[in-house]
Design a protein around this motif. Structure first.
Motif, mmCIF file in Angstrom:
data_model
loop_
_atom_site.group_PDB
_atom_site.id
_atom_site.type_symbol
_atom_site.label_atom_id
_atom_site.label_comp_id
_atom_site.label_asym_id
_atom_site.label_seq_id
_atom_site.Cartn_x
_atom_site.Cartn_y
_atom_site.Cartn_z
ATOM 1 N N CYS A 34 34.148 63.395 -55.572
ATOM 2 C CA CYS A 34 35.193 62.833 -54.731
ATOM 3 C C CYS A 34 36.372 62.416 -55.607
ATOM 4 O O CYS A 34 36.186 61.730 -56.610
ATOM 5 N N ARG A 36 38.663 60.360 -55.011
ATOM 6 C CA ARG A 36 38.999 58.947 -54.912
ATOM 7 C C ARG A 36 38.051 58.060 -55.712
ATOM 8 O O ARG A 36 38.479 57.274 -56.539
ATOM 9 N N CYS A 37 36.757 58.197 -55.426
ATOM 10 C CA CYS A 37 35.808 57.269 -56.039
ATOM 11 C C CYS A 37 34.987 57.914 -57.137
ATOM 12 O O CYS A 37 34.267 57.228 -57.852
ATOM 13 N N CYS A 64 34.651 62.055 -50.265
ATOM 14 C CA CYS A 64 33.485 61.717 -49.452
ATOM 15 C C CYS A 64 33.944 61.087 -48.134
ATOM 16 O O CYS A 64 35.073 60.600 -48.022
ATOM 17 N N CYS A 67 35.208 57.434 -48.265
ATOM 18 C CA CYS A 67 36.578 57.283 -48.767
ATOM 19 C C CYS A 67 37.580 57.756 -47.732
ATOM 20 O O CYS A 67 38.616 57.142 -47.537
HETATM 21 ZN ZN LIG Z 1 34.659 58.820 -52.325
#
Ligand SMILES: [Zn+2]
Length: 90
Positions: A34, A36-37, A64, A67
């Motif tokens: 992902c 973002r995370c 994901c 997120c």
């Molecule tokens: Zn994520």
């Protein structure tokens, strides 16, 4: 999915689908995290194609579901002027 007669958001959908198709083999192979995370994207789990928060016309890559929903909630909260407040005084 109907192939003709449907013009709703057609340009967007096509671009989105094309971008998803580009990423899918990599996600299926378990090679993508992902954006973002950084969590590894399990090919067995659903994933979303994430947009840049500043420029919604840009794709950042797979993200994901948690997120993706989180980003949407943050955006709408900001629009409503919602600010989380902590009133507890420990
Ligand atoms: Zn994520």
């Amino acid at each position: 999915m109907p192939k003709d007669g449907s013009t709703f958001a057609n340009g967007y959908t096509k671009r989105h689908e094309a971008e998803r198709k580009r990423w899918k083999p990599k996600v299926d192979a378990g090679l993508v995290n992902c954006w973002r995370c950084g969590q590894w994207l399990d090919p067995a789990q659903p994933w979303d194609l994430g947009h840049d928060d500043q420029d919604r016309t840009k794709y950042r890559g797979p993200e994901c579901i948690a997120c993706n929903r989180g980003a949407g909630a943050r955006a709408s909260n900001a629009k409503r002027g919602y600010l989380p407040r902590v009133n507890r005084q420990w």
